[in-house]
Design a protein around this motif. Structure first.
Motif, mmCIF file in Angstrom:
data_model
loop_
_atom_site.group_PDB
_atom_site.id
_atom_site.type_symbol
_atom_site.label_atom_id
_atom_site.label_comp_id
_atom_site.label_asym_id
_atom_site.label_seq_id
_atom_site.Cartn_x
_atom_site.Cartn_y
_atom_site.Cartn_z
ATOM 1 N N LYS A 71 0.851 -1.192 0.000
ATOM 2 C CA LYS A 71 0.000 0.000 0.000
ATOM 3 C C LYS A 71 0.884 1.237 0.000
ATOM 4 C CE LYS A 71 -3.521 -2.425 2.716
ATOM 5 N NZ LYS A 71 -4.240 -2.476 4.025
ATOM 6 N N ILE A 72 0.624 2.159 -0.931
ATOM 7 C CA ILE A 72 1.445 3.368 -1.043
ATOM 8 C C ILE A 72 0.541 4.588 -0.933
ATOM 9 C CG2 ILE A 72 3.128 4.633 -2.442
ATOM 10 C CD1 ILE A 72 3.723 2.010 -3.902
ATOM 11 N N HIS A 73 0.812 5.432 0.054
ATOM 12 C CA HIS A 73 0.042 6.652 0.261
ATOM 13 C C HIS A 73 0.912 7.869 -0.060
ATOM 14 C CE1 HIS A 73 -3.139 4.358 2.188
ATOM 15 N NE2 HIS A 73 -2.254 3.824 3.018
ATOM 16 N N PHE A 74 0.552 8.594 -1.103
ATOM 17 C CA PHE A 74 1.280 9.805 -1.469
ATOM 18 C C PHE A 74 0.698 11.012 -0.733
ATOM 19 C CE2 PHE A 74 2.103 6.921 -5.026
ATOM 20 C CZ PHE A 74 3.474 7.069 -5.174
ATOM 21 N N GLU A 75 1.461 12.103 -0.731
ATOM 22 C CA GLU A 75 1.071 13.359 -0.063
ATOM 23 C C GLU A 75 0.725 13.122 1.407
ATOM 24 O OE1 GLU A 75 -1.105 16.277 -2.629
ATOM 25 O OE2 GLU A 75 -1.471 14.495 -3.872
ATOM 26 N N HIS A 76 1.544 12.310 2.045
ATOM 27 C CA HIS A 76 1.371 12.003 3.470
ATOM 28 C C HIS A 76 2.680 12.350 4.172
ATOM 29 C CE1 HIS A 76 -0.602 9.619 6.764
ATOM 30 N NE2 HIS A 76 0.655 9.708 7.221
ATOM 31 N N LYS A 77 2.704 13.457 4.875
ATOM 32 C CA LYS A 77 3.918 13.959 5.497
ATOM 33 C C LYS A 77 3.927 13.646 6.998
ATOM 34 C CE LYS A 77 5.421 17.920 4.096
ATOM 35 N NZ LYS A 77 5.651 19.393 3.873
ATOM 36 N N ILE A 78 5.046 13.110 7.458
ATOM 37 C CA ILE A 78 5.235 12.841 8.885
ATOM 38 C C ILE A 78 5.960 14.039 9.496
ATOM 39 C CG2 ILE A 78 6.273 11.329 10.602
ATOM 40 C CD1 ILE A 78 4.055 9.999 9.029
ATOM 41 N N THR A 79 5.267 14.812 10.321
ATOM 42 C CA THR A 79 5.856 16.023 10.897
ATOM 43 C C THR A 79 6.152 15.894 12.382
ATOM 44 O OG1 THR A 79 3.620 16.894 11.211
ATOM 45 C CG2 THR A 79 4.795 17.545 9.198
ATOM 46 N N ASP A 80 5.497 14.944 13.060
ATOM 47 C CA ASP A 80 5.768 14.750 14.482
ATOM 48 C C ASP A 80 5.440 13.310 14.867
ATOM 49 O OD1 ASP A 80 2.875 14.593 15.323
ATOM 50 O OD2 ASP A 80 2.903 16.652 14.562
ATOM 51 N N ALA A 81 5.824 12.936 16.072
ATOM 52 C CA ALA A 81 5.680 11.554 16.516
ATOM 53 C C ALA A 81 4.232 11.077 16.532
ATOM 54 C CB ALA A 81 6.293 11.400 17.909
ATOM 55 N N SER A 82 3.292 12.013 16.721
ATOM 56 C CA SER A 82 1.887 11.621 16.798
ATOM 57 C C SER A 82 1.360 11.073 15.472
ATOM 58 C CB SER A 82 1.032 12.817 17.236
ATOM 59 O OG SER A 82 1.047 13.832 16.251
ATOM 60 N N ARG A 83 2.060 11.374 14.367
ATOM 61 C CA ARG A 83 1.610 10.919 13.053
ATOM 62 C C ARG A 83 2.286 9.618 12.619
ATOM 63 N NH1 ARG A 83 0.453 14.817 8.282
ATOM 64 N NH2 ARG A 83 -0.888 13.023 7.937
ATOM 65 N N LEU A 84 3.143 9.084 13.471
ATOM 66 C CA LEU A 84 3.788 7.822 13.131
ATOM 67 C C LEU A 84 2.767 6.690 13.125
ATOM 68 C CD1 LEU A 84 7.121 7.998 15.162
ATOM 69 C CD2 LEU A 84 6.843 8.188 12.687
ATOM 70 N N PRO A 85 2.819 5.829 12.137
ATOM 71 C CA PRO A 85 1.870 4.706 12.088
ATOM 72 C C PRO A 85 2.199 3.662 13.142
ATOM 73 C CG PRO A 85 3.453 4.571 10.300
ATOM 74 C CD PRO A 85 3.709 5.871 10.975
ATOM 75 N N ASP A 86 1.207 2.855 13.460
ATOM 76 C CA ASP A 86 1.393 1.751 14.397
ATOM 77 C C ASP A 86 1.952 0.565 13.616
ATOM 78 O OD1 ASP A 86 1.319 0.114 16.584
ATOM 79 O OD2 ASP A 86 -0.814 -0.363 16.397
ATOM 80 N N ALA A 87 3.204 0.187 13.924
ATOM 81 C CA ALA A 87 3.841 -0.888 13.170
ATOM 82 C C ALA A 87 4.923 -1.541 14.018
ATOM 83 C CB ALA A 87 4.441 -0.349 11.874
ATOM 84 N N ASP A 88 5.287 -2.761 13.645
ATOM 85 C CA ASP A 88 6.371 -3.465 14.334
ATOM 86 C C ASP A 88 7.725 -2.855 13.975
ATOM 87 O OD1 ASP A 88 4.756 -5.650 15.550
ATOM 88 O OD2 ASP A 88 4.346 -6.104 13.445
ATOM 89 N N VAL A 89 7.860 -2.430 12.730
ATOM 90 C CA VAL A 89 9.091 -1.787 12.262
ATOM 91 C C VAL A 89 8.707 -0.550 11.461
ATOM 92 C CG1 VAL A 89 11.177 -2.009 10.848
ATOM 93 C CG2 VAL A 89 10.311 -3.996 12.108
#
Length: 397
Positions: free
Chosen positions: A113-131
């Motif tokens: 799955k590829i999501h474009f125009e998705h900017k990570i600007t702070d820790a709260s926007r980090l996805p929930d993942a193992d890695v």
């Protein structure tokens, strides 16, 4: 396992492809800040060892990349006022956007799955993942969130450079040098399709200021460079993707080094982990190698932390020589005044030898004489040993 990759560059996309090929059940999602089809740069370079790695890990992707690649043969020094000189060597190049299109299509076909125009600007926007994979480049926002944990070190080179395109097709990797009233300016150029070449113009900061590039707009700057390199371009134009109302995007090279490559479940790949100077043409190749190593270690270890540690150790060791060569190459181009007055054949000898630790230690004329000695194996071996020792001592201090 759930993997989130921040950045849809070559490292992130190829990592996703390899992980899906090895375990289709792995859930992997890529988040890219730019719109689809938008990238920086022109063409990228790679060599036979990358071709072998691509074929070994994913023949389908390898065939598609090679089908759209441009093969260049040999190196040329084209110093204005002297006949061109030719050297050995060869490699491949491909448009960066073409490469990304191939990798994106392949990843999507495998279920990434590829999501474009998705900017990570702070820790709260980090996805929930193992890695979570930081594949978002030298200015990685994700890395900056834990810069103290990665122990990031950033420094800048002295020269100015700018990435451009041109309709002049360089069938050989070409170094073109031209004198100006403000000093010498040069370019690194190579074709990447039958219609376009990459041309990286470079000069000292003093020359850059003396020629007015700190004040000129985009079109004025391009016209100035076309005039300077008129002999080399043979009437062809230079092209920039910069906005017309701004100057050319001249840069100083950013050296990025991280003592640690992983913190908790975040791991660095590609330029977010390390940068190597464009003059050795290995950035994309090293990013792909990072992806192969990380995918391999994630498959080989059931414990994520063990996998990330093994990847970090493996790649940091593998990067020792490329990084050393990149620093020596960059330093050589930052020391052009030391070599530019030499006879062109001697200058070319030193240019081709610029990644040797011996070159900066010996007077240029003596190195050229040594290079022509037939029975020089033992002398060179001793000098290399001394040079390597001095190089690592400087790195420690």
């Amino acid at each position: 396992m759930r993997i989130a990759c921040i950045g849809a560059g070559p490292a992130g996309l190829y990592l996703a492809i390899l992980i899906k090929l090895r375990d289709p059940n792995t859930e992997i999602t890529i988040f890219e800040q730019n719109p689809a089809g938008v990238t920086h740069g022109w063409g990228v370079v790679f060599f036979n060892d990358m071709v072998e790695a691509l074929r070994k890990n994913d023949p389908v992707t390898a065939d598609k990349i090679l089908d759209q690649s441009f093969e260049w043969v040999g190196q040329i020094l084209d110093m204005e006022g002297s006949p061109p000189l030719r050297g050995l060597g060869g490699g491949f190049s491909i448009g960066r956007q073409q490469l990304l299109d191939i990798l994106t299509a392949r990843a999507a076909a495998l279920g990434v799955k590829i999501h474009f125009e998705h900017k990570i600007t702070d820790a709260s926007r980090l996805p929930d993942a193992d890695v979570i994979v930081a594949a978002d480049g030298a200015s990685s926002r994700l890395r900056q969130l834990k810069a103290d944990r990665f122990e990031t070190q950033i420094s800048e080179g002295r020269n100015r450079y700018v990435w451009l395109g041109t309709t002049k097709i360089f069938n050989n990797f070409t170094f073109g040098f031209a004198p100006t009233k403000a000093g010498w300016i040069w370019f690194h150029a190579y074709g990447f399709s039958q219609q376009m070449s990459t041309l990286i113009a470079e000069c000292s900061s003093d020359t850059w200021t003396g020629l007015g590039f700190d004040r000129l707009g985009r079109d004025e700057s391009l016209a100035c460079l076309e005039c300077i390199f008129e002999h080399h371009l043979a009437g062809h134009r230079l092209i920039s993707k910069a906005n017309a109302d701004k100057g050319l995007p001249w840069l100083t090279f950013r050296w990025v080094k991280n003592i640690k490559w992983h913190a908790d479940n975040i791991v660095l790949v590609g330029d977010s982990a390390h940068t190597t100077h464009f003059s050795i043409g290995s950035g994309t190749q090293l990013a792909i190698q990072d992806a192969i190593s990380l995918a391999t270690n994630l498959q080989a270890h059931t414990d994520v932390q063990a996998a990330l540690k093994a990847y970090e150790t493996e790649r940091q060791h593998a990067l020792l020589q490329p990084c050393k060569k990149a620093h020596l190459s960059a330093q050589w181009f930052e020391s052009i005044p030391r070599y530019i007055q030499l006879d062109p054949s001697h200058f070319f000898t030193l240019l081709l030898s610029r990644r040797s630790p011996i070159v900066p230690l010996l007077p240029p004329a003596i190195y050229c004489q040594l290079d022509r000695i037939t029975n020089k194996t033992q002398v060179l071996r001793k000098l290399r040993s001394l040079a390597a020792t001095l190089y690592y001592e400087r790195q420690r201090t």
